[in-house]
Motif scaffolding. Structure first.
Motif, PDB file in Angstrom:
ATOM      1  N   ALA A 165       0.905  -1.413  -0.046  1.00 24.85           N
ATOM      2  CA  ALA A 165       0.018   0.089   0.028  1.00 24.85           C
ATOM      3  C   ALA A 165       1.099   1.130  -0.133  1.00 24.85           C
ATOM      4  O   ALA A 165       0.668   2.193  -0.590  1.00 24.85           O
ATOM      5  CB  ALA A 165      -0.880  -0.048   1.266  1.00 24.85           C
ATOM      6  N   GLU A 166       2.068   1.173   0.679  1.00 26.96           N
ATOM      7  CA  GLU A 166       2.861   2.263   1.001  1.00 26.96           C
ATOM      8  C   GLU A 166       3.459   2.740  -0.401  1.00 26.96           C
ATOM      9  O   GLU A 166       3.668   3.818  -0.849  1.00 26.96           O
ATOM     10  CB  GLU A 166       4.055   1.908   2.010  1.00 26.96           C
ATOM     11  N   ARG A 167       3.872   1.649  -1.251  1.00 23.91           N
ATOM     12  CA  ARG A 167       4.528   1.649  -2.602  1.00 23.91           C
ATOM     13  C   ARG A 167       3.410   2.343  -3.401  1.00 23.91           C
ATOM     14  O   ARG A 167       3.986   3.192  -4.372  1.00 23.91           O
ATOM     15  CB  ARG A 167       5.281   0.397  -2.998  1.00 23.91           C
ATOM     16  N   ILE A 168       2.120   1.680  -3.443  1.00 19.30           N
ATOM     17  CA  ILE A 168       1.335   2.328  -4.406  1.00 19.30           C
ATOM     18  C   ILE A 168       1.001   3.754  -4.220  1.00 19.30           C
ATOM     19  O   ILE A 168       1.005   4.567  -5.027  1.00 19.30           O
ATOM     20  CB  ILE A 168       0.088   1.520  -4.398  1.00 19.30           C
ATOM     21  N   ALA A 169       0.812   4.274  -2.906  1.00 17.03           N
ATOM     22  CA  ALA A 169       0.534   5.498  -2.523  1.00 17.03           C
ATOM     23  C   ALA A 169       1.830   6.311  -3.076  1.00 17.03           C
ATOM     24  O   ALA A 169       1.627   7.573  -3.516  1.00 17.03           O
ATOM     25  CB  ALA A 169       0.307   5.789  -1.195  1.00 17.03           C
ATOM     26  N   GLU A 170       3.129   5.938  -2.834  1.00 11.33           N
ATOM     27  CA  GLU A 170       4.225   6.745  -3.186  1.00 11.33           C
ATOM     28  C   GLU A 170       4.488   7.026  -4.604  1.00 11.33           C
ATOM     29  O   GLU A 170       4.840   8.108  -5.001  1.00 11.33           O
ATOM     30  CB  GLU A 170       5.486   5.962  -2.604  1.00 11.33           C
ATOM     31  N   ILE A 171       4.335   6.088  -5.273  1.00  6.39           N
ATOM     32  CA  ILE A 171       4.464   5.971  -6.922  1.00  6.39           C
ATOM     33  C   ILE A 171       3.343   7.021  -7.464  1.00  6.39           C
ATOM     34  O   ILE A 171       3.675   7.635  -8.317  1.00  6.39           O
ATOM     35  CB  ILE A 171       4.384   4.781  -7.259  1.00  6.39           C
ATOM     36  N   ALA A 172       2.357   7.044  -6.766  1.00  5.53           N
ATOM     37  CA  ALA A 172       1.204   7.827  -7.470  1.00  5.53           C
ATOM     38  C   ALA A 172       1.433   9.246  -7.319  1.00  5.53           C
ATOM     39  O   ALA A 172       1.207   9.999  -8.074  1.00  5.53           O
ATOM     40  CB  ALA A 172      -0.296   7.644  -6.492  1.00  5.53           C
ATOM     41  N   LEU A 173       1.993   9.418  -5.960  1.00  7.12           N
ATOM     42  CA  LEU A 173       2.333  10.779  -5.600  1.00  7.12           C
ATOM     43  C   LEU A 173       3.570  11.392  -6.421  1.00  7.12           C
ATOM     44  O   LEU A 173       3.470  12.254  -6.777  1.00  7.12           O
ATOM     45  CB  LEU A 173       2.854  10.963  -4.265  1.00  7.12           C
ATOM     46  N   VAL A 174       4.578  10.345  -6.718  1.00  7.79           N
ATOM     47  CA  VAL A 174       5.751  10.909  -7.428  1.00  7.79           C
ATOM     48  C   VAL A 174       5.267  11.026  -8.763  1.00  7.79           C
ATOM     49  O   VAL A 174       5.641  12.161  -9.651  1.00  7.79           O
ATOM     50  CB  VAL A 174       6.741   9.441  -7.559  1.00  7.79           C
ATOM     51  N   LEU A 175       4.281  10.200  -9.599  1.00  9.07           N
ATOM     52  CA  LEU A 175       4.038  10.641 -10.786  1.00  9.07           C
ATOM     53  C   LEU A 175       3.179  11.816 -11.045  1.00  9.07           C
ATOM     54  O   LEU A 175       3.520  12.557 -11.974  1.00  9.07           O
ATOM     55  CB  LEU A 175       3.091   9.516 -11.401  1.00  9.07           C
ATOM     56  N   LEU A 176       2.417  12.001  -9.964  1.00 11.43           N
ATOM     57  CA  LEU A 176       1.680  13.578 -10.022  1.00 11.43           C
ATOM     58  C   LEU A 176       2.708  14.464  -9.819  1.00 11.43           C
ATOM     59  O   LEU A 176       2.487  15.705 -10.468  1.00 11.43           O
ATOM     60  CB  LEU A 176       0.539  13.412  -9.108  1.00 11.43           C
ATOM     61  N   LEU A 177       3.478  14.342  -8.977  1.00  8.92           N
ATOM     62  CA  LEU A 177       4.746  15.686  -8.773  1.00  8.92           C
ATOM     63  C   LEU A 177       5.423  15.960  -9.930  1.00  8.92           C
ATOM     64  O   LEU A 177       5.598  16.914 -10.329  1.00  8.92           O
ATOM     65  CB  LEU A 177       5.390  15.037  -7.405  1.00  8.92           C
ATOM     66  N   PHE A 178       5.739  14.767 -10.728  1.00  7.24           N
ATOM     67  CA  PHE A 178       6.668  14.911 -11.565  1.00  7.24           C
ATOM     68  C   PHE A 178       5.908  15.485 -12.745  1.00  7.24           C
ATOM     69  O   PHE A 178       6.325  16.482 -13.548  1.00  7.24           O
ATOM     70  CB  PHE A 178       7.271  13.388 -12.173  1.00  7.24           C
ATOM     71  N   SER A 179       4.679  14.944 -13.080  1.00  3.54           N
ATOM     72  CA  SER A 179       3.879  15.734 -14.289  1.00  3.54           C
ATOM     73  C   SER A 179       3.608  17.007 -13.933  1.00  3.54           C
ATOM     74  O   SER A 179       3.467  17.982 -14.918  1.00  3.54           O
ATOM     75  CB  SER A 179       2.602  14.897 -14.647  1.00  3.54           C
ATOM     76  N   ASP A 180       3.113  17.307 -12.564  1.00  2.17           N
ATOM     77  CA  ASP A 180       2.855  18.891 -12.508  1.00  2.17           C
ATOM     78  C   ASP A 180       4.150  19.824 -12.513  1.00  2.17           C
ATOM     79  O   ASP A 180       3.749  20.666 -12.963  1.00  2.17           O
ATOM     80  CB  ASP A 180       2.280  18.933 -11.032  1.00  2.17           C
ATOM     81  N   ALA A 181       5.099  19.116 -12.165  1.00  6.14           N
ATOM     82  CA  ALA A 181       6.496  20.168 -12.287  1.00  6.14           C
ATOM     83  C   ALA A 181       6.960  20.508 -13.607  1.00  6.14           C
ATOM     84  O   ALA A 181       7.376  21.449 -13.921  1.00  6.14           O
ATOM     85  CB  ALA A 181       7.582  19.217 -11.647  1.00  6.14           C
ATOM     86  N   THR A 182       6.693  19.457 -14.633  1.00  6.38           N
ATOM     87  CA  THR A 182       7.175  19.659 -15.837  1.00  6.38           C
ATOM     88  C   THR A 182       6.146  21.127 -16.442  1.00  6.38           C
ATOM     89  O   THR A 182       6.620  21.305 -17.382  1.00  6.38           O
ATOM     90  CB  THR A 182       6.645  18.578 -16.876  1.00  6.38           C
ATOM     91  N   ARG A 183       5.063  21.217 -15.842  1.00  4.06           N
ATOM     92  CA  ARG A 183       4.212  22.373 -16.586  1.00  4.06           C
ATOM     93  C   ARG A 183       4.876  23.694 -15.920  1.00  4.06           C
ATOM     94  O   ARG A 183       4.125  24.756 -16.267  1.00  4.06           O
ATOM     95  CB  ARG A 183       2.892  22.077 -16.212  1.00  4.06           C
ATOM     96  N   ILE A 184       5.849  23.785 -15.061  1.00  2.99           N
ATOM     97  CA  ILE A 184       6.104  25.047 -14.437  1.00  2.99           C
ATOM     98  C   ILE A 184       7.191  25.505 -15.394  1.00  2.99           C
ATOM     99  O   ILE A 184       8.084  24.974 -15.667  1.00  2.99           O
ATOM    100  CB  ILE A 184       6.361  24.888 -12.679  1.00  2.99           C
ATOM    101  N   ASP A 185       6.847  26.975 -15.702  1.00  2.00           N
ATOM    102  CA  ASP A 185       8.013  27.411 -16.302  1.00  2.00           C
ATOM    103  C   ASP A 185       8.988  27.869 -15.586  1.00  2.00           C
ATOM    104  O   ASP A 185       8.905  29.057 -14.709  1.00  2.00           O
ATOM    105  CB  ASP A 185       7.438  28.863 -16.893  1.00  2.00           C
ATOM    106  N   LEU A 186      10.163  27.279 -15.627  1.00  2.00           N
ATOM    107  CA  LEU A 186      11.218  27.221 -14.508  1.00  2.00           C
ATOM    108  C   LEU A 186      11.921  29.002 -14.860  1.00  2.00           C
ATOM    109  O   LEU A 186      12.450  29.440 -14.012  1.00  2.00           O
ATOM    110  CB  LEU A 186      12.242  26.387 -14.815  1.00  2.00           C
ATOM    111  N   GLY A 187      11.998  29.393 -16.205  1.00  2.00           N
ATOM    112  CA  GLY A 187      12.446  30.683 -16.441  1.00  2.00           C
ATOM    113  C   GLY A 187      11.775  31.496 -15.770  1.00  2.00           C
ATOM    114  O   GLY A 187      12.247  32.565 -15.114  1.00  2.00           O
TER     115      GLY A 187
END
Length: 436
Positions: A56-78
């Motif tokens: 259960a821990e790994r399922i929740a962790e990976i879900a959070l990891v994928l959502l954090l990654f995809s959200d971060a890609t949309r931020i304009d770093l510049g």
């Protein structure tokens, strides 16, 4: 097999009804949690699954990891590097104060609880959930700077809370051998340092490789979605191997990948986000059916009082202190303070604590479960009406050319899940049908 069938059927139903329900403030987490709880009450044997905590821990962790990654890609770093004022205040001032306030509130509400356990409870509930806050962050009626502050804060605060949580868990279990100060400093350095290293390494290498291969037409169409997903999991995996925070690695890796991948970044992370949504959906159903059903019998009035304090005073006062002198006006401070939903990160922490054991664990874990459940309900149902109230205030009190802090330009790309006619969005990259 029956439990898997029921879970998949619930997800199918939500998917089919997601658009009209989301428009009425019913989020996926709220729907899935309530249905999961309802099934467990009506037919307890259907979802009576003996699930290993680590799974259960790994399922929740990976879900959070994928959502954090995809959200971060949309931020304009510049753009973000010139607008770190509000996010840095929320992370460097607001987060520590929230933990201290949460520990103090726990000591008052649970007078017999050891302070180590109170501090542990506070760290578990300090991080906010990026996914649960997206209904507000994606609403274009909210000033971009406010949305950006909430998005960056929720993307990074769970990773920053990890070392404090691990130290608090070790202290509560009396596992430390050296001084507490040295342990905190060492854990913080390892979690943040290796998390940053893993995230930058995976994000930069993955982004450069993707850009070079994509411009030359080397990537087959079906693999353009898989490469970013693999980069997200690689950042998480490397961070875990090095002893760093997988959450920090995922968010930083997403920032780096999105910067190097270019304008197509929002199109090639659709699979990553969808996979994260699917795993999160499973987590919320299990949360409603198992965790919530098991915790409610142990929920005392003190637990509900603490949950209410955690979602209000414990969060809002530190935010007000953090944003003092920043140019943010009182309604904006209250808006940012309220929209700090608790979700996947707190559940991951609870699963880790349950696996390792913790003194007064029954009270601590029940408080986490009840707080997350109340957050899903309250933040989900209040998102649409409070955005409407805030937007009316902002429009009436912010004339053109105003120098108010909320008017500072900021770039925060739209998410693919934004529906036409909903939350002030358009139909960019999503369902082309007109809103009913």
């Amino acid at each position: 097999m029956l439990a898997v069938t029921v879970v998949l059927a619930i997800i199918v139903v939500w998917s089919a009804l997601s658009r009209p329900l989301d428009r009425r403030g019913i989020t996926s987490a709220l729907f899935l949690m309530v249905v999961g709880f309802g099934v467990s009450v009506v037919a307890p044997a259907v979802l009576d699954v003996s699930l290993e905590t680590i799974v259960a821990e790994r399922i929740a962790e990976i879900a959070l990891v994928l959502l954090l990654f995809s959200d971060a890609t949309r931020i304009d770093l510049g753009v973000l590097r010139h607008q770190l004022g509000w996010p840095s205040r929320l992370l460097l001032i607001g987060l520590p104060l929230t933990i201290l306030a949460g520990a103090g509130a726990a000591a008052l509400v649970f007078p017999t609880m050891a302070f180590a356990s109170a501090f542990l409870l506070a760290t578990m509930l300090a991080p906010t959930d990026a996914a649960l806050g997206q209904k507000v962050v994606a609403d274009t009626r909210v000033p971009p700077r406010v949305r950006q502050a909430l998005d960056v804060e929720s993307g990074l605060n769970d990773g920053l809370a990890v070392p404090l949580f691990l130290v608090a868990l070790s202290i509560a279990n009396a596992e430390f051998e050296s001084g507490v100060t040295g342990m905190v400093a060492g854990s913080m350095a390892a979690q943040i340092g290796w998390g940053l290293t893993a995230g930058l390494a995976a994000g930069i290498l993955g982004g450069l490789l993707f850009h070079a291969a994509d411009t030359r037409g080397w990537i087959a169409r079906e693999w353009r979605q898989i490469l970013p997903l693999a980069v997200a999991l690689l950042a998480y995996s490397v961070a875990q191997l090095l002893g760093g925070s997988g959450f920090i690695a995922a968010f930083v890796g997403g920032l780096a990948f999105g910067r190097l991948a270019g304008p197509v970044r929002s199109k090639v992370t659709v699979l990553s986000e969808a996979a994260g949504d699917l795993l999160a959906a499973v987590t919320w159903i299990a949360f409603g059916a198992l965790a919530l059903a098991l915790a409610l019998p142990y929920a005392t009035w003190q637990v509900f009082v603490y949950a209410a304090l955690s979602l209000t005073i414990v969060r809002m006062i530190p935010v007000a202190i953090a944003l003092a002198g920043s140019g943010a006006r009182r309604p904006t401070v209250a808006f940012i303070g309220w929209f700090g939903p608790r979700g996947l990160a707190s559940l991951v922490f609870a699963l880790i604590a349950a696996e390792r054991g913790v003194p007064e664990g029954e009270t601590v874990l029940t408080a986490v479960v009840v707080t997350v459940a109340l957050s899903i309900i309250l933040h989900g149902l209040t998102s649409a009406p409070l955005v409407e109230v805030y937007q009316r205030w902002y429009a009436a009190n912010t004339p053109t050319g105003s120098a108010a802090g909320e008017t500072v330009p900021a770039t925060l790309p739209r998410r693919r899940r934004q529906f036409p006619g909903v939350n002030g969005g358009d139909d960019h990259g999503v369902d082309p049908r007109p809103a009913p």
